[in-house]
Design an enzyme around this catalytic site. Structure first.
Site, PDB file in Angstrom:
ATOM      1  N   LYS A 189     -25.351  29.507  21.855  1.00  0.00           N
ATOM      2  CA  LYS A 189     -26.019  30.579  21.121  1.00  0.00           C
ATOM      3  C   LYS A 189     -25.390  31.920  21.416  1.00  0.00           C
ATOM      4  O   LYS A 189     -25.136  32.192  22.586  1.00  0.00           O
ATOM      5  CB  LYS A 189     -27.489  30.582  21.566  1.00  0.00           C
ATOM      6  CG  LYS A 189     -28.341  31.653  20.970  1.00  0.00           C
ATOM      7  CD  LYS A 189     -29.726  31.520  21.514  1.00  0.00           C
ATOM      8  CE  LYS A 189     -30.542  32.697  21.029  1.00  0.00           C
ATOM      9  NZ  LYS A 189     -31.835  32.739  21.660  1.00  0.00           N
ATOM     10  N   LYS A 237     -25.762  30.697  26.660  1.00  0.00           N
ATOM     11  CA  LYS A 237     -26.374  31.769  25.874  1.00  0.00           C
ATOM     12  C   LYS A 237     -25.721  33.090  26.258  1.00  0.00           C
ATOM     13  O   LYS A 237     -25.711  33.477  27.427  1.00  0.00           O
ATOM     14  CB  LYS A 237     -27.872  31.817  26.159  1.00  0.00           C
ATOM     15  CG  LYS A 237     -28.581  32.909  25.386  1.00  0.00           C
ATOM     16  CD  LYS A 237     -30.074  32.775  25.507  1.00  0.00           C
ATOM     17  CE  LYS A 237     -30.777  33.889  24.799  1.00  0.00           C
ATOM     18  NZ  LYS A 237     -32.231  33.789  24.920  1.00  0.00           N
TER      19      LYS A 237
HETATM   20  C1  PBG Z   1     -35.256  34.984  24.395  1.00  0.00           C
HETATM   21  C2  PBG Z   1     -34.738  34.512  23.083  1.00  0.00           C
HETATM   22  C3  PBG Z   1     -33.954  35.291  22.243  1.00  0.00           C
HETATM   23  C4  PBG Z   1     -33.697  34.523  21.119  1.00  0.00           C
HETATM   24  C5  PBG Z   1     -34.331  33.286  21.281  1.00  0.00           C
HETATM   25  N1  PBG Z   1     -34.965  33.294  22.532  1.00  0.00           N
HETATM   26  C6  PBG Z   1     -33.493  36.690  22.336  1.00  0.00           C
HETATM   27  C7  PBG Z   1     -33.001  37.244  23.596  1.00  0.00           C
HETATM   28  O1  PBG Z   1     -32.409  36.564  24.431  1.00  0.00           O
HETATM   29  O2  PBG Z   1     -33.216  38.433  23.762  1.00  0.00           O
HETATM   30  C8  PBG Z   1     -32.875  35.026  19.977  1.00  0.00           C
HETATM   31  C9  PBG Z   1     -32.911  34.278  18.727  1.00  0.00           C
HETATM   32  C10 PBG Z   1     -32.401  35.001  17.549  1.00  0.00           C
HETATM   33  O3  PBG Z   1     -31.833  36.106  17.620  1.00  0.00           O
HETATM   34  O4  PBG Z   1     -32.577  34.443  16.459  1.00  0.00           O
HETATM   35  N2  PBG Z   1     -35.764  34.100  25.257  1.00  0.00           N
END
Ligand code: PBG
Length: 330
Positions: free
Chosen positions: A255, A201
């Site tokens: 992601k 991520k």
């Molecule tokens: C945080 C989380 C995020 C997303 C899913 N879980 C955002 C972040 O890390 O700040 C983002 C998903 C999206 O942008 O569609 N645990």
């Protein structure tokens, strides 16, 4: 590798008719490849639009019956739950994450009671929807501390498993959490609860609309660069995935999505395990607004999703999932 040459070889020959194009198609997209994210809010009979994500809503629990029935009807195998926690329930420690009557817990109980195993439900393990500072873990001296955070993520995982969660999805990027969560799930006899690790991520600039949707955007202090990955890095993704596989991840997530197809392909080539992709909120809104403003074609949605399959993804989390499942044949 290449046999024959022009003029006897003409690659356009097989592209001439639809039937022929279909015959030689290398990849395809079906409803079974999709995961539908659902935002939750408190209250009754609520379907609340999200400004930064046109066409996406926050639903109160009593509205979930209709949404999930639709998801099942269109053969989408799994939904992902995300709570929009009211500000007065947030604190420094994310305590609301451990309340068995929080939005996610209530939704898990509701969905599993009503729909049993006709649908898979995954839920995020991270504290950001519950903390006043908007970070995924516990803050000490303005730094997200690793091991203390893992201890509370274990608690959050066990609670969600107790509520009926099928797939625990740690999205926090703490080191060592997959192994500890697996061990703890097994100790509590949740042998069959799966772990989908957000192993790769990135600290991305494409998450804005999501943070708006769960109400963590305004509160987020600083950025997440000291735990999420640097988007300049590629090889590091293999180290992250290798560790998580060793620790017991059943599936891994990359992601964001489209700008990271190279990473999906690389991970899939190295590790023959299910790799999932997340077409994140910023990507959704860009495409959605592009279509709305007639800058790009509506079929850009299907194209974007199919590209994930071509790169090697087993499934895609996408806010377009339901709309597209209605359109495509299985
Ligand atoms: C945080 C989380 C995020 C997303 C899913 N879980 C955002 C972040 O890390 O700040 C983002 C998903 C999206 O942008 O569609 N645990």
């Amino acid at each position: 590798m290449i046999t024959g040459k022009y003029p006897s070889l003409r690659l356009r020959r097989t592209r001439k008719y639809d039937w022929s194009r279909r015959l030689i198609q290398e990849n395809n997209l079906s409803s079974s490849d999709l995961i539908y994210p659902i935002f939750l809010i408190e209250g009754k009979n609520k379907k609340q639009p999200i400004k930064s994500m046109p066409g996406v809503y926050r639903y109160s629990i009593d509205k979930l019956g209709k949404v999930i029935s639709n998801v099942i009807k269109h053969e989408i195998p799994m939904v992902a739950l995300f709570p929009s926690t009211p500000n007065n329930k947030k604190d420094n420690y994310g305590s609301e994450a451990f309340n068995e009557d929080n939005l996610v817990c209530k939704a898990l109980r509701y969905i599993k009671k009503r729909f049993k195993n006709n649908i898979g439900v995954m839920s995020d393990i991270a504290l950001d929807p519950y903390t006043t500072h908007g970070h995924d873990g516990l803050l000490k001296n303005n730094f997200v501390v690793n091991d203390e955070t893992v201890d509370v993520l274990i608690k959050q995982s066990i609670l969600q498993a107790q509520m009926g969660c099928d797939v625990i999805a740690p999205s926090d990027m703490m080191d060592g959490r997959i192994g500890k969560i697996r061990k703890s799930l097994d100790k509590n006899k949740f042998y069959d609860v799966q772990i989908l690790s957000y192993a790769v991520k990135y600290a991305s600039n494409f998450y804005g609309p999501f943070r708006d949707a769960v109400g963590s955007k305004k509160s987020l202090k600083g950025d997440k660069k000291n735990y999420q990955m640097d988007f300049s890095n590629s090889n590091e993704s293999l180290r992250e995935v290798a560790l998580d596989i060793k620790e017991g991840a059943d599936m891994v997530m990359v992601k964001p999505g489209l700008p990271y197809l190279d990473i999906i392909q690389k991970v899939k080539e190295h590790f023959k395990i299910p790799v999932l992709a997340y077409q994140v909120s910023g990507e959704y809104s860009l495409i959605k607004n592009g279509i709305k403003n007639k800058l790009i074609e509506e079929d850009s949605i299907i194209e974007s999703l199919l590209c994930f399959k071509r790169a090697g993804a087993s499934a895609i989390v996408s806010y377009f999932a339901l709309d597209i499942a209605k359109k495509i044949k299985i």
